[in-house]
Motif scaffolding. Structure first.
Motif, short mmCIF file in Angstrom:
data_model
loop_
_atom_site.label_atom_id
_atom_site.label_comp_id
_atom_site.label_asym_id
_atom_site.label_seq_id
_atom_site.Cartn_x
_atom_site.Cartn_y
_atom_site.Cartn_z
N ALA A 226 0.90 -1.18 0.32
CA ALA A 226 -0.06 0.09 -0.06
C ALA A 226 0.72 1.23 -0.12
CB ALA A 226 -0.82 0.09 1.14
N GLN A 227 1.69 1.26 0.90
CA GLN A 227 2.79 2.29 1.01
C GLN A 227 3.59 2.72 -0.36
OE1 GLN A 227 4.62 0.77 4.25
NE2 GLN A 227 2.81 1.34 5.74
N LEU A 228 4.11 1.71 -1.18
CA LEU A 228 4.68 1.57 -2.35
C LEU A 228 3.88 2.17 -3.55
CD1 LEU A 228 7.19 -1.38 -1.91
CD2 LEU A 228 7.76 0.80 -1.58
N SER A 229 2.38 1.92 -3.28
CA SER A 229 1.77 2.09 -4.45
C SER A 229 1.08 3.65 -4.43
CB SER A 229 0.48 1.29 -4.60
OG SER A 229 -0.27 1.38 -3.40
N ARG A 230 1.04 4.21 -3.09
CA ARG A 230 0.69 5.57 -2.88
C ARG A 230 1.70 6.41 -2.88
NH1 ARG A 230 -3.16 3.92 2.12
NH2 ARG A 230 -4.93 3.04 0.96
N ARG A 231 2.16 6.94 -4.19
CA ARG A 231 3.43 7.71 -4.25
C ARG A 231 2.96 8.96 -5.05
NH1 ARG A 231 3.18 3.06 -7.08
NH2 ARG A 231 3.24 3.36 -9.46
N MET A 232 3.39 10.01 -5.02
CA MET A 232 3.35 11.09 -5.79
C MET A 232 4.69 11.53 -6.69
SD MET A 232 1.18 13.52 -3.27
CE MET A 232 0.69 14.72 -4.66
N THR A 233 4.66 11.87 -7.59
CA THR A 233 5.89 11.99 -8.30
C THR A 233 6.62 13.33 -7.97
OG1 THR A 233 4.55 13.36 -9.95
CG2 THR A 233 5.23 11.04 -10.61
N THR A 234 5.96 14.07 -7.18
CA THR A 234 6.42 15.52 -6.59
C THR A 234 7.33 15.24 -5.38
OG1 THR A 234 4.56 15.71 -5.34
CG2 THR A 234 4.70 16.83 -7.49
N TRP A 235 7.22 13.83 -4.90
CA TRP A 235 8.27 13.68 -3.53
C TRP A 235 9.51 13.68 -4.19
CZ3 TRP A 235 4.75 9.19 -1.46
CH2 TRP A 235 3.49 9.75 -0.80
N PRO A 236 10.58 13.79 -3.37
CA PRO A 236 11.92 13.80 -3.79
C PRO A 236 12.57 12.46 -3.91
CG PRO A 236 11.89 14.38 -1.34
CD PRO A 236 10.42 14.24 -1.67
N TRP A 237 11.95 11.74 -4.96
CA TRP A 237 12.70 10.28 -4.93
C TRP A 237 13.85 9.94 -5.45
CZ3 TRP A 237 9.70 6.62 -3.37
CH2 TRP A 237 8.17 6.62 -3.50
N HIS A 238 14.70 11.27 -5.80
CA HIS A 238 15.90 11.18 -6.09
C HIS A 238 16.82 10.72 -4.97
CE1 HIS A 238 15.50 15.38 -4.72
NE2 HIS A 238 16.72 15.05 -4.42
N LEU A 239 16.27 11.24 -3.89
CA LEU A 239 16.89 10.86 -2.64
C LEU A 239 16.88 9.36 -2.25
CD1 LEU A 239 15.83 13.44 -0.27
CD2 LEU A 239 17.83 13.61 -1.41
N GLY A 240 16.01 8.71 -2.93
CA GLY A 240 15.86 7.05 -2.98
C GLY A 240 16.97 6.40 -3.21
#
Length: 568
Positions: A226-240
């Motif tokens: 559930a947590q991996l599917s609820r994502r927004m592209t505006t989040w700082p994913w580059h930090l992933g």
């Protein structure tokens, strides 16, 4: 009872190594040992004085939980770890029992009481208590499952061998609770046994998790589907990029979600399949292999009914699961659904799991949940997330023709009585913090909103087919607890309920709910927030447009979307 020694459980090499990042700062192994010695000493005396052999632990903070947990393992006969600290849970415990941590009752031992300086005390050297955990309750009431510390110890040891590429300096962050077996194993026991650092908080804010992961890199994320599917592209994913591993458990991760996470973070999530009863059973990485691979030392077989039978070092006896499987020649297997999700309609036995499997196999669907809704008679209902192809067809052909096509496809394999008659199309299947979808949550999508679930309205305006509702989220709403354990929020499905409720109230909408479109959840709605709901009804298209905003900060939008009603 087999004992596990202190040096087997704690893998830190020296006293200066960091055990946990807590709200008050870093805790090293020396401080951890001192607090464990104090807590164990005081708890042992309390248990002896009260002559109580069972303790129940609930604590939001994972570091504080670990002190209570290991203290109790050293001196209590049975350690109970429930999924929550609600009144119904408290009432389910047989007396006598000692409550440790955070409970809404008068007689409770808080960690602060156990950490009063009592001078130098000896560390406990052996841990042998029986542990009682609880199933998630997604297929009924939570059931008590007894474990031994040696069971958990052996499983964690096997995960450490399996994922031996893990950096010893890695920091574990989690969006799942340690009050359930997956979080207990992966968030607390694995880091502690391998001498790694874990973050004491359970994250509800993924952007904050990404920021902390970058600060404490290299990092590992313990998540649910559930947590991996609820994502927004505006989040700082580059930090992933700070993550070396991402784990997911609690349900099957959809392939498109796994691919999206890999694209955003550069990390392929590893899925763990298991249960409270069995512990870990198998793993998979969908991008390379869609079937499940048994963990080393786990022996699998299929019963005459096609059910999975498991035997492993972390089980006392072989266990027959309720999951149907297809065993493959290479030793892997496919899951075919749960046998315990059989319902009877018009004297016919119908597998809800089979309906879901058939739908997900079609390229119109990403995910689906089937259930029985009883009105004048029993009907099969489905809540589904559509693929891009399915969404396009729904928009171009309309819901009636779309459903007709789907039912025709299902009719190739299912009897007529098993064909779903009620449908709800959503952007995401609602789930709780453990990644499960409680039946009650799905049922609400086919019912009207109870008065007790509606917030107190402070102001309402209406001009034609446009309206505005101003309300404060009262903290006693029953929908608030249980969605996120540490930060009660208004679940997205409840926000949609409110939009429909006030839409029917203001505009006299009597049509039957059909489906939803472009539903977006952008901010968490919290207790005491002052909220403005803007709704507009198009009677020709039978669509209700809604958006929830912060009343004092109009550019802060909680959620928005369209609720569509049937034309017949």
């Amino acid at each position: 009872m087999i004992e596990v020694q202190f040096n087997q459980l704690f893998g830190y090499r020296d006293d200066n190594e960091t055990v946990s990042h807590t709200l008050t700062g870093k805790v090293n192994f020396q401080q951890f040992k001192k607090e464990l010695a104090w807590a164990s000493y005081k708890l042992r005396n309390i248990i002896a004085k009260k002559r109580i052999s069972r303790v129940a632990i609930y604590c939001e903070d994972s570091y504080e939980f670990s002190i209570l947990f290991f203290s109790a393992l050293s001196c209590a006969k049975i350690v109970v770890v429930p999924g929550n600290n609600k009144r119904i849970t408290i009432n389910s415990f047989a007396e006598p029992i000692l409550f440790l941590g955070e409970w809404n009752r008068k007689t409770v031992i808080k960690l602060d009481e156990l950490l009063l300086d009592t001078g130098d005390q000896k560390l406990p050297q052996f841990f042998s208590s029986s542990i009682q955990l609880f199933t998630s309750g997604s297929s009924g009431r939570p059931q008590v499952i007894s474990k031994k510390i040696e069971h958990l110890f052996k499983e964690v040891s096997e995960h450490e061998k399996k994922w031996n590429s893990l950096n010893r300096k890695i920091t574990t962050l989690a969006t799942v609770s340690h009050q359930h077996i997956y979080g207990l194993l992966f968030k607390i026991l694995w880091p502690i046994m391998s001498g790694r650092t874990f973050v004491s908080k359970t994250y509800t804010d993924v952007p904050k998790l990404l920021l902390d992961a970058a600060n404490w890199a290299p990092a590992m994320w313990i998540a649910s589907p559930a947590q991996l599917s609820r994502r927004m592209t505006t989040w700082p994913w580059h930090l992933g990029k700070a993550f070396t591993h991402i784990f997911s458990s609690g349900g099957a991760l959809q392939l498109e979600d796994a691919q999206a996470i890999e694209k955003l973070c550069g990390i392929v999530p590893n899925e763990i399949y298991g249960s409270t009863e069995t512990g870990g059973i198998a793993w998979r990485c969908q991008q390379t292999e869609p079937s499940w691979t048994p963990l080393a030392k786990v022996n699998l077989s299929s019963t005459s009914d096609g059910l999975l039978r498991v035997n492993s070092p972390w089980l006392d006896f072989p266990f027959s699961c309720h999951d149907r499987i297809e065993l493959l020649e290479n030793g892997n297997f496919h899951l075919l659904g749960r046998i315990d999700r059989i319902v009877k309609i018009e004297e016919k036995r119908i597998s809800l799991s089979e309906i879901e499997i058939r739908l997900i196999a079609h390229d119109y669907f990403v995910n689906a949940k089937a259930l029985v809704v009883e009105r004048k008679r029993k009907n099969i209902a489905v809540v589904a997330k559509l693929s891009e192809k399915g969404l396009n067809l729904l928009k171009t052909e309309g819901k009636v023709r779309f459903i007709k096509k789907v039912r025709k496809y299902l009719a190739l394999d299912l009897e007529g009585v098993a064909l779903p008659r009620l449908w709800r199309f959503v952007d995401e299947i609602p789930t709780n913090q453990q990644g499960k979808t409680p039946k009650e949550t799905l049922m609400r999508m086919f019912d009207t909103t109870p008065d007790t679930m509606v917030p107190h309205v402070e102001k309402r305006e209406q001009i034609g087919n446009r309206g505005k509702i101003v309300f404060r989220v009262n903290s006693d709403l029953p929908c608030l607890p249980g969605h996120f354990s540490k930060a009660p929020v208004v679940p997205g499905v409840i926000q949609i309920d409110w939009a429909m409720h006030f839409g029917r109230e203001l505009f006299g909408i009597s049509d039957i709910f059909s489906h939803m479109e472009v539903i977006k959840f952008k901010q968490l709605m919290l207790p005491e927030d002052l909220v403005a709901l803007i709704i507009e009804f198009d009677p020709g298209k039978k669509k209700l447009f809604f958006s929830f905003h912060d009343y004092n900060e109009s550019n802060k939008e909680y959620s928005s979307g369209k609720v569509c009603f049937r034309h017949d």
